[in-house]
Design a protein around this motif. Structure first.
Motif, PDB file in Angstrom:
ATOM      1  N   PHE A 185       0.575  -1.517  -0.032  1.00 26.28           N
ATOM      2  CA  PHE A 185       0.113   0.015   0.200  1.00 26.28           C
ATOM      3  C   PHE A 185       0.801   1.741   0.565  1.00 26.28           C
ATOM      4  CE2 PHE A 185       1.723  -0.312   4.352  1.00 26.28           C
ATOM      5  CZ  PHE A 185       1.306   1.046   4.692  1.00 26.28           C
ATOM      6  N   LYS A 193      -3.560   4.283  -0.020  1.00 23.92           N
ATOM      7  CA  LYS A 193      -4.270   3.271  -1.944  1.00 23.92           C
ATOM      8  C   LYS A 193      -3.828   1.691  -1.534  1.00 23.92           C
ATOM      9  CE  LYS A 193      -5.597   6.554  -4.609  1.00 23.92           C
ATOM     10  NZ  LYS A 193      -5.162   6.745  -6.174  1.00 23.92           N
ATOM     11  N   VAL A 195      -2.417  -1.917  -3.008  1.00 24.17           N
ATOM     12  CA  VAL A 195      -2.194  -1.945  -4.381  1.00 24.17           C
ATOM     13  C   VAL A 195      -2.621  -3.911  -4.196  1.00 24.17           C
ATOM     14  CG1 VAL A 195      -0.582  -2.265  -5.726  1.00 24.17           C
ATOM     15  CG2 VAL A 195      -0.771  -0.719  -4.160  1.00 24.17           C
ATOM     16  N   TYR A 210      -5.988  -0.591  -7.815  1.00 25.88           N
ATOM     17  CA  TYR A 210      -5.284   0.156  -6.232  1.00 25.88           C
ATOM     18  C   TYR A 210      -7.022   0.209  -5.764  1.00 25.88           C
ATOM     19  CZ  TYR A 210      -0.924   1.162  -9.118  1.00 25.88           C
ATOM     20  OH  TYR A 210      -0.154   1.512  -9.275  1.00 25.88           O
ATOM     21  N   SER A 212      -8.807   2.162  -2.792  1.00 23.91           N
ATOM     22  CA  SER A 212      -8.624   3.478  -1.562  1.00 23.91           C
ATOM     23  C   SER A 212      -8.925   3.388  -0.509  1.00 23.91           C
ATOM     24  CB  SER A 212      -9.202   4.763  -2.141  1.00 23.91           C
ATOM     25  OG  SER A 212      -8.454   5.144  -3.141  1.00 23.91           O
TER      26      SER A 212
END
Length: 219
Positions: A185, A193, A195, A210, A212
């Motif tokens: 992240f 975010k 990953v 990604y 959030s």
């Protein structure tokens, strides 16, 4: 006359103190300097170096990760020679394992470095794997440690999963088993975010994805 002069001096003193306080607060908000360097002066093997003594451990871990990928590439070159000799690889073909790094966020308490390992060892296409290095007050932390509490972590995981399930066009492979737990992240101005590597929640063509997580769940 004296009272007037004293008043002016008092006002100037207050302004000076206020100005000094603002400058100090602004200085505290500024993150450390982050430099992206080349291991052995090779542009395909990058690592980040963060200024400040408290980042020495983080810098050591980032350099170690890049060194490992550099060694992995050397092993791939040995494999390539064998594959060329056996005919498993076509003449002119190349294998590689490279790494590129980028600063994603930097503040007085949080720093995020995102590195992508690009690998090709034959086949239809290569593969990309993301590893992030996230520092909170100088210490490298994992995703769970970025949250305020265990409850916030669980709420954040549910938020991210529900978001992906409600946006199937962006995350076609996501299902009820999908989780952000254990993923890389990086910090953002609005939270963080998480990953996902190719194939995890989308196709290879979809690339790295990604999702959030809002700041209300985080430290």
């Amino acid at each position: 006359m004296k009272k007037w002069i004293i008043s002016i001096v008092s006002i100037l003193s207050i302004c000076l103190v206020f100005s000094s306080t603002v400058s100090e607060n602004e200085a505290q908000a500024v993150g450390p300097t982050v430099k992206i360097k080349k291991y052995k002066n090779n542009r395909y093997y990058q690592y980040a170096e963060i200024s400040g003594a408290k980042y020495m451990d983080a810098n050591s871990k980032m350099l170690k990760h890049t060194k490992k990928i550099y060694k992995d590439n050397a092993k791939l070159q040995v494999k390539l020679k064998k594959d060329l000799k056996s005919g498993r690889a076509m003449k002119g073909m190349e294998y590689w394992s490279k790494i590129s790094c980028k600063k994603k966020y930097s503040s007085s308490s949080k720093v995020s470095i995102l590195c992508v390992n690009d690998i090709y060892d034959g086949g239809a296409h290569g593969m990309q794997y993301v590893k992030s290095f996230n520092m909170y007050k100088g210490k490298v932390i994992g995703l769970k440690s970025a949250f305020k509490s265990e409850k916030s972590y669980e709420d954040g995981k549910n938020y991210a999963k529900n978001y992906m399930l409600n946006h199937p066009s962006d995350y076609p492979f996501a299902d009820h088993q999908t989780t952000i737990a254990g993923h890389s992240f990086f910090w953002t101005a609005k939270g963080l975010k998480v990953v996902f590597d190719p194939y995890e929640v989308s196709s290879y063509a979809g690339g790295i994805q990604y999702v959030s997580v809002p700041s209300k769940y985080l430290k």
